[in-house]
Structures are given as structure tokens and as C-alpha cells.
Design a protein around this motif. Structure first.
Motif, PDB file in Angstrom:
ATOM      1  N   ALA A 150      -3.479   4.231  -5.554  1.00 17.62           N
ATOM      2  CA  ALA A 150      -4.089   4.286  -4.224  1.00 17.62           C
ATOM      3  C   ALA A 150      -5.555   4.696  -4.318  1.00 17.62           C
ATOM      4  O   ALA A 150      -6.402   4.147  -3.610  1.00 17.62           O
ATOM      5  N   GLU A 151      -5.865   5.632  -5.199  1.00 16.72           N
ATOM      6  CA  GLU A 151      -7.262   6.049  -5.389  1.00 16.72           C
ATOM      7  C   GLU A 151      -8.107   4.897  -5.927  1.00 16.72           C
ATOM      8  O   GLU A 151      -9.242   4.700  -5.507  1.00 16.72           O
TER       9      GLU A 151
ATOM     10  N   ALA B 107       0.825  -1.207   0.000  1.00 19.98           N
ATOM     11  CA  ALA B 107       0.000   0.000   0.000  1.00 19.98           C
ATOM     12  C   ALA B 107       0.864   1.264   0.000  1.00 19.98           C
ATOM     13  O   ALA B 107       0.517   2.256  -0.650  1.00 19.98           O
ATOM     14  N   ARG B 108       1.977   1.217   0.679  1.00 26.17           N
ATOM     15  CA  ARG B 108       2.876   2.384   0.723  1.00 26.17           C
ATOM     16  C   ARG B 108       3.695   2.544  -0.548  1.00 26.17           C
ATOM     17  O   ARG B 108       4.303   3.596  -0.746  1.00 26.17           O
ATOM     18  N   SER B 109       3.713   1.532  -1.384  1.00 24.12           N
ATOM     19  CA  SER B 109       4.533   1.601  -2.595  1.00 24.12           C
ATOM     20  C   SER B 109       3.750   1.982  -3.853  1.00 24.12           C
ATOM     21  O   SER B 109       4.349   2.251  -4.884  1.00 24.12           O
ATOM     22  N   VAL B 110       2.428   2.014  -3.781  1.00 25.95           N
ATOM     23  CA  VAL B 110       1.643   2.330  -4.971  1.00 25.95           C
ATOM     24  C   VAL B 110       1.635   3.828  -5.225  1.00 25.95           C
ATOM     25  O   VAL B 110       1.852   4.637  -4.314  1.00 25.95           O
ATOM     26  N   THR B 111       1.358   4.197  -6.466  1.00 24.35           N
ATOM     27  CA  THR B 111       1.275   5.607  -6.828  1.00 24.35           C
ATOM     28  C   THR B 111      -0.026   6.199  -6.297  1.00 24.35           C
ATOM     29  O   THR B 111      -0.930   5.464  -5.874  1.00 24.35           O
TER      30      THR B 111
END
Length: 130
Positions: A114-115, A106-110
Motif C-alpha cells: 500500500a505504501e 487495494a484492500r487486499s494488499v499488504t
């Protein structure tokens, strides 16, 4: 779910790109789509047969030949691979590995990704009414 080898993935990409949901794809059509690889017809036939054995493709007799189509969409396959990877994270640690892997992912997605995840989670939220 079975991870695909490089040639299996190339064959599946042909099927996913050509599948309209109804008609299958012949061995010859797959071989033609992969002609830059200079594969023998029998090699393509063997790969498709193995993919059928793994449950990755469905086949149907069309005259004397088989026609093949994906058993699941590309998106469903990738989602299952992600879930399988999360299951691997759980194996040695009894559960906390999966949570840590999800947080790291989750912390690595753009921001856009994330949206998309937020929207998907909101759509599936318990108690949501349409």
C-alpha cells in the motif's frame, strides 16, 4: 495482452533474467537454461518463434541463428496483465466493475504494498511539481 502458457512463461523468465538490454539470447542458451525440463531444441525454437509472433519477444539475426530479447520488461508485462484484468471487470457492468475490482485489490494488499502504491500515485499526481 496475451496470457502466457506455462512453457512460454518459463522461456520468458529466461529472457527476462538474462536480458541486459543489448545482446539477445540464442535458442541454445534458452534450451540450456531449461535443461531440467528435457526439451528438444526445436521445441524451444518453436516457442520463441510463437512468442515473436505474439509480439512478446524481438529477434535479430546473428549469423545463421536468431537472438531473442523481451519486447517489454517483466514489470511492464505484469502491469499490462493487471490492466487487462481491470478491463474484463468493466465488460459486463459498464464501468462499476473496474472500480469495485480496484477497491477490492487495494484492500487486499499488504501495508508495504500500500505504501508503494501511495508513493507511486503521489509521484504521478496531477499538478505535482519537482
Amino acid at each position: 495482452m496475451t496470457r502466457l502458457g506455462e512453457l512460454e512463461r518459463a522461456v520468458m523468465d529466461v529472457l527476462w533474467d538474462r536480458d541486459g538490454g543489448t545482446a539477445g539470447v540464442s535458442v541454445r542458451e534458452v534450451a540450456e537454461a531449461l535443461k531440467e525440463r528435457d526439451l528438444a531444441y526445436t521445441t524451444v525454437m518453436t516457442v520463441l518463434d510463437r512468442l515473436a509472433g505474439k509480439g512478446m519477444v524481438e529477434r535479430e539475426r546473428t549469423g545463421r541463428a536468431w537472438s531473442y530479447r523481451p519486447a517489454a520488461s517483466r514489470e511492464a508485462h505484469i502491469a499490462q496483465l493487471m490492466l487487462d484484468a481491470l478491463d474484463l471487470a468493466d465488460a459486463p457492468s459498464g464501468g462499476s466493475g473496474r472500480d469495485a475490482a480496484l477497491v477490492r485489490f487495494a484492500r487486499s494488499v499488504t501495508g508495504t504494498e500500500a505504501e508503494i502504491l501511495r508513493a507511486a500515485l503521489t509521484d504521478e499526481a496531477p499538478g505535482r511539481r519537482d
